[in-house]
Design a protein around this motif. Sequence first.
Motif, PDB file in Angstrom:
ATOM      1  N   MET A 118     -38.928  11.277 -29.229  1.00 18.40           N
ATOM      2  CA  MET A 118     -37.913  12.212 -28.655  1.00 18.40           C
ATOM      3  C   MET A 118     -36.953  12.177 -29.879  1.00 18.40           C
ATOM      4  SD  MET A 118     -37.911  13.361 -26.002  1.00 18.40           S
ATOM      5  CE  MET A 118     -38.790  13.645 -24.308  1.00 18.40           C
ATOM      6  N   ALA A 119     -37.008  11.764 -31.077  1.00 15.23           N
ATOM      7  CA  ALA A 119     -36.018  11.828 -32.137  1.00 15.23           C
ATOM      8  C   ALA A 119     -35.950  13.252 -32.265  1.00 15.23           C
ATOM      9  CB  ALA A 119     -36.664  11.167 -33.327  1.00 15.23           C
ATOM     10  N   GLY A 120     -34.250  13.438 -32.755  1.00 15.56           N
ATOM     11  CA  GLY A 120     -33.878  14.833 -32.613  1.00 15.56           C
ATOM     12  C   GLY A 120     -33.746  15.605 -31.617  1.00 15.56           C
ATOM     13  N   ARG A 121     -34.001  15.177 -30.546  1.00 14.10           N
ATOM     14  CA  ARG A 121     -33.803  16.003 -29.097  1.00 14.10           C
ATOM     15  C   ARG A 121     -32.376  16.039 -29.053  1.00 14.10           C
ATOM     16  NH1 ARG A 121     -36.706  19.382 -26.563  1.00 14.10           N
ATOM     17  NH2 ARG A 121     -36.441  18.512 -24.402  1.00 14.10           N
ATOM     18  N   PRO A 122     -31.673  17.226 -28.451  1.00 12.33           N
ATOM     19  CA  PRO A 122     -30.431  17.117 -28.322  1.00 12.33           C
ATOM     20  C   PRO A 122     -30.063  16.049 -27.361  1.00 12.33           C
ATOM     21  CG  PRO A 122     -31.410  19.282 -27.993  1.00 12.33           C
ATOM     22  CD  PRO A 122     -32.317  18.440 -28.017  1.00 12.33           C
ATOM     23  N   VAL A 123     -28.893  15.418 -27.280  1.00 12.47           N
ATOM     24  CA  VAL A 123     -28.140  14.630 -26.332  1.00 12.47           C
ATOM     25  C   VAL A 123     -27.933  15.337 -25.093  1.00 12.47           C
ATOM     26  CG1 VAL A 123     -26.097  13.285 -26.060  1.00 12.47           C
ATOM     27  CG2 VAL A 123     -27.265  12.954 -28.161  1.00 12.47           C
ATOM     28  N   LEU A 124     -28.150  14.707 -23.827  1.00  8.77           N
ATOM     29  CA  LEU A 124     -28.132  15.361 -22.664  1.00  8.77           C
ATOM     30  C   LEU A 124     -26.655  14.800 -22.179  1.00  8.77           C
ATOM     31  CD1 LEU A 124     -28.331  17.005 -19.969  1.00  8.77           C
ATOM     32  CD2 LEU A 124     -29.950  15.024 -19.193  1.00  8.77           C
ATOM     33  N   VAL A 125     -25.591  15.882 -21.909  1.00  7.92           N
ATOM     34  CA  VAL A 125     -24.273  15.312 -21.565  1.00  7.92           C
ATOM     35  C   VAL A 125     -24.174  15.574 -19.952  1.00  7.92           C
ATOM     36  CG1 VAL A 125     -21.840  15.708 -21.498  1.00  7.92           C
ATOM     37  CG2 VAL A 125     -23.101  15.480 -23.624  1.00  7.92           C
ATOM     38  N   LEU A 126     -24.163  15.057 -19.047  1.00 12.09           N
ATOM     39  CA  LEU A 126     -24.010  15.389 -17.655  1.00 12.09           C
ATOM     40  C   LEU A 126     -22.457  15.705 -17.357  1.00 12.09           C
ATOM     41  CD1 LEU A 126     -26.392  12.925 -15.981  1.00 12.09           C
ATOM     42  CD2 LEU A 126     -26.860  15.092 -16.634  1.00 12.09           C
ATOM     43  N   VAL A 127     -22.268  17.046 -16.962  1.00 12.40           N
ATOM     44  CA  VAL A 127     -20.734  17.386 -16.732  1.00 12.40           C
ATOM     45  C   VAL A 127     -20.623  17.265 -15.289  1.00 12.40           C
ATOM     46  CG1 VAL A 127     -19.249  19.140 -16.942  1.00 12.40           C
ATOM     47  CG2 VAL A 127     -21.019  18.818 -18.558  1.00 12.40           C
ATOM     48  N   ALA A 128     -19.897  16.249 -14.788  1.00 13.66           N
ATOM     49  CA  ALA A 128     -19.531  16.093 -13.368  1.00 13.66           C
ATOM     50  C   ALA A 128     -18.264  16.356 -12.878  1.00 13.66           C
ATOM     51  CB  ALA A 128     -19.784  14.581 -13.125  1.00 13.66           C
ATOM     52  N   HIS A 129     -18.074  16.716 -11.709  1.00 18.07           N
ATOM     53  CA  HIS A 129     -16.744  17.199 -11.174  1.00 18.07           C
ATOM     54  C   HIS A 129     -15.772  15.991 -11.181  1.00 18.07           C
ATOM     55  CE1 HIS A 129     -13.616  18.106  -8.249  1.00 18.07           C
ATOM     56  NE2 HIS A 129     -13.954  19.492  -8.507  1.00 18.07           N
ATOM     57  N   GLY A 130     -16.186  14.929 -10.901  1.00 16.07           N
ATOM     58  CA  GLY A 130     -15.036  13.838 -10.957  1.00 16.07           C
ATOM     59  C   GLY A 130     -14.172  13.822  -9.538  1.00 16.07           C
ATOM     60  N   LEU A 185     -19.738  12.331 -29.720  1.00 14.75           N
ATOM     61  CA  LEU A 185     -20.927  12.722 -30.313  1.00 14.75           C
ATOM     62  C   LEU A 185     -20.998  13.180 -31.682  1.00 14.75           C
ATOM     63  CD1 LEU A 185     -22.618  14.337 -27.126  1.00 14.75           C
ATOM     64  CD2 LEU A 185     -23.121  11.917 -28.034  1.00 14.75           C
ATOM     65  N   ALA A 186     -19.989  13.990 -31.926  1.00 14.33           N
ATOM     66  CA  ALA A 186     -19.559  14.653 -33.085  1.00 14.33           C
ATOM     67  C   ALA A 186     -19.338  13.558 -34.127  1.00 14.33           C
ATOM     68  CB  ALA A 186     -18.468  15.897 -33.211  1.00 14.33           C
ATOM     69  N   ALA A 187     -18.459  12.801 -33.956  1.00 10.03           N
ATOM     70  CA  ALA A 187     -18.135  11.649 -34.836  1.00 10.03           C
ATOM     71  C   ALA A 187     -19.382  10.570 -35.178  1.00 10.03           C
ATOM     72  CB  ALA A 187     -16.906  10.831 -34.111  1.00 10.03           C
ATOM     73  N   GLN A 188     -20.305  10.597 -34.261  1.00 12.40           N
ATOM     74  CA  GLN A 188     -21.363   9.901 -34.427  1.00 12.40           C
ATOM     75  C   GLN A 188     -22.198  10.639 -35.324  1.00 12.40           C
ATOM     76  OE1 GLN A 188     -22.719   8.340 -30.904  1.00 12.40           O
ATOM     77  NE2 GLN A 188     -20.546   8.006 -30.241  1.00 12.40           N
ATOM     78  N   GLY A 189     -22.290  11.931 -35.767  1.00 14.09           N
ATOM     79  CA  GLY A 189     -22.936  12.631 -36.547  1.00 14.09           C
ATOM     80  C   GLY A 189     -24.184  13.527 -35.573  1.00 14.09           C
ATOM     81  N   VAL A 190     -24.168  13.396 -34.344  1.00 10.32           N
ATOM     82  CA  VAL A 190     -24.839  14.240 -33.455  1.00 10.32           C
ATOM     83  C   VAL A 190     -24.801  15.501 -33.706  1.00 10.32           C
ATOM     84  CG1 VAL A 190     -25.580  14.676 -31.167  1.00 10.32           C
ATOM     85  CG2 VAL A 190     -25.037  12.287 -31.725  1.00 10.32           C
ATOM     86  N   ARG A 191     -25.895  16.358 -33.878  1.00  4.26           N
ATOM     87  CA  ARG A 191     -25.503  17.935 -34.079  1.00  4.26           C
ATOM     88  C   ARG A 191     -25.899  18.642 -33.050  1.00  4.26           C
ATOM     89  NH1 ARG A 191     -23.338  18.337 -38.785  1.00  4.26           N
ATOM     90  NH2 ARG A 191     -24.620  20.239 -39.035  1.00  4.26           N
ATOM     91  N   GLU A 192     -26.654  18.252 -31.932  1.00  6.26           N
ATOM     92  CA  GLU A 192     -26.800  19.138 -30.897  1.00  6.26           C
ATOM     93  C   GLU A 192     -26.773  18.531 -29.496  1.00  6.26           C
ATOM     94  OE1 GLU A 192     -29.825  22.782 -29.916  1.00  6.26           O
ATOM     95  OE2 GLU A 192     -30.379  21.242 -31.234  1.00  6.26           O
ATOM     96  N   ALA A 193     -26.150  19.123 -28.460  1.00  7.91           N
ATOM     97  CA  ALA A 193     -25.947  18.458 -27.292  1.00  7.91           C
ATOM     98  C   ALA A 193     -26.327  19.679 -26.251  1.00  7.91           C
ATOM     99  CB  ALA A 193     -24.703  18.035 -26.986  1.00  7.91           C
ATOM    100  N   VAL A 194     -26.821  19.056 -24.931  1.00  6.71           N
ATOM    101  CA  VAL A 194     -26.823  20.016 -23.863  1.00  6.71           C
ATOM    102  C   VAL A 194     -25.828  19.584 -22.846  1.00  6.71           C
ATOM    103  CG1 VAL A 194     -28.556  20.938 -21.705  1.00  6.71           C
ATOM    104  CG2 VAL A 194     -29.327  20.561 -24.172  1.00  6.71           C
ATOM    105  N   ALA A 195     -25.140  20.534 -22.396  1.00  9.01           N
ATOM    106  CA  ALA A 195     -23.971  20.159 -21.437  1.00  9.01           C
ATOM    107  C   ALA A 195     -24.692  20.885 -20.012  1.00  9.01           C
ATOM    108  CB  ALA A 195     -22.689  20.843 -21.625  1.00  9.01           C
ATOM    109  N   LEU A 196     -24.691  19.843 -19.135  1.00  9.29           N
ATOM    110  CA  LEU A 196     -25.494  20.306 -17.748  1.00  9.29           C
ATOM    111  C   LEU A 196     -24.448  19.933 -16.842  1.00  9.29           C
ATOM    112  CD1 LEU A 196     -29.038  19.567 -16.992  1.00  9.29           C
ATOM    113  CD2 LEU A 196     -27.258  19.553 -15.374  1.00  9.29           C
TER     114      LEU A 196
END
Length: 257
Positions: free
Chosen positions: A1-13, A58-69
Motif C-alpha cells: 500500500m506504499a504510495g497510495r493516497p491518504v484517505l480523508v473522510l470529510v464529515a459534516h460535524g 498532511l502536507a507538512a508531513q510530506g504527503v503528496r496525494e490525498a483523496v477527500a471523500l
Amino acid sequence: MAGRPVLVLVAHGSRDPRHAATVEALRRRVAARRPGLRVEVGFLDFCAPPVGRVLEGLAAQGVREAVALPLLLTRAFHARTDVPSVLAPAAARLPELTVRRADVLGPSALLTAALERRLHEAGAGLAPGARRSTGVVLASAGSSDPEANAVIADIAREWRRTGRWFAVRPAFASARSPRTEDAVRDLRASGARRVAVAPYVLAPGRLPDRIAAGARAAGADVLADVLGPAPEVADLVLRRYDRAAAAPAALPLAGTA
C-alpha cells in the motif's frame, strides 16, 4: 500500500458528541478493511479537526496525494457548496499536495443493504411474509434542494420493489414534508400491519433525534439505528476511494459534485 493516497473522510460535524464518535468508528472499520491505508477524518463544522487543518498537516508531513471523500448520502447543498468551499482554498494554499475528490456515498445498493442490516438488528423481521405486511419509512435529514429529496423518493420506490416490503415511504426531518410521524400514520392507514422506521442518516445528531422522536410519537413498531459504521458503509467508502484514486486526474474541487 506504499504510495497510495491518504484517505480523508470529510464529515459534516455536529455539536452532539455521538456524531464524532460514530464517524471515528467508521474510520476504524475502513482502516481495518484496508491494512496499510492511512485514513484520517476532517469535519466541515462544529467538530475538530477541520478539513483544512487535516490537509495542512498532511502536507507538512510530506504527503503528496490525498483523496477527500464526503461522508454524505446525496449530492445536496453540503456536497455542492460546503465541500468545494473547504477543499478548493486548501488546495490553493497547498500546491505540493494533490487532493482528489471522491464522490458522495449515495445512492448505492450498499447503502440499501446497510438499511436492511439495521432493520434486521432492530427486529423488523425480514422473512418474506413479514415484509409483505410491513411498511417502511425511509427517513432522511431532508434538504432545501428538491433534486436531493427526489433521490430519496427514488430510493424508497426501488427499495420497495427489491425488498418486497408492503410499502416504503420517504420522510424528512427538515426542509420539507412528510415528517416521519406523518409517514408512519400514512402507512397504518394504508393497511400496513407493522411499521418500521429506517433512518437514512450516517451518524446521530439533532435531525436523527427528530426522526426517532417522530417514530415514537406515531407508534412505529420498529426504529432502526443510524447507518454508522455498518460493514456495507465501510465497503462503499473504499469503493469510492478506489475510483477516485485510480482516476487519471484529480477532480475539480469547485463546482458541482
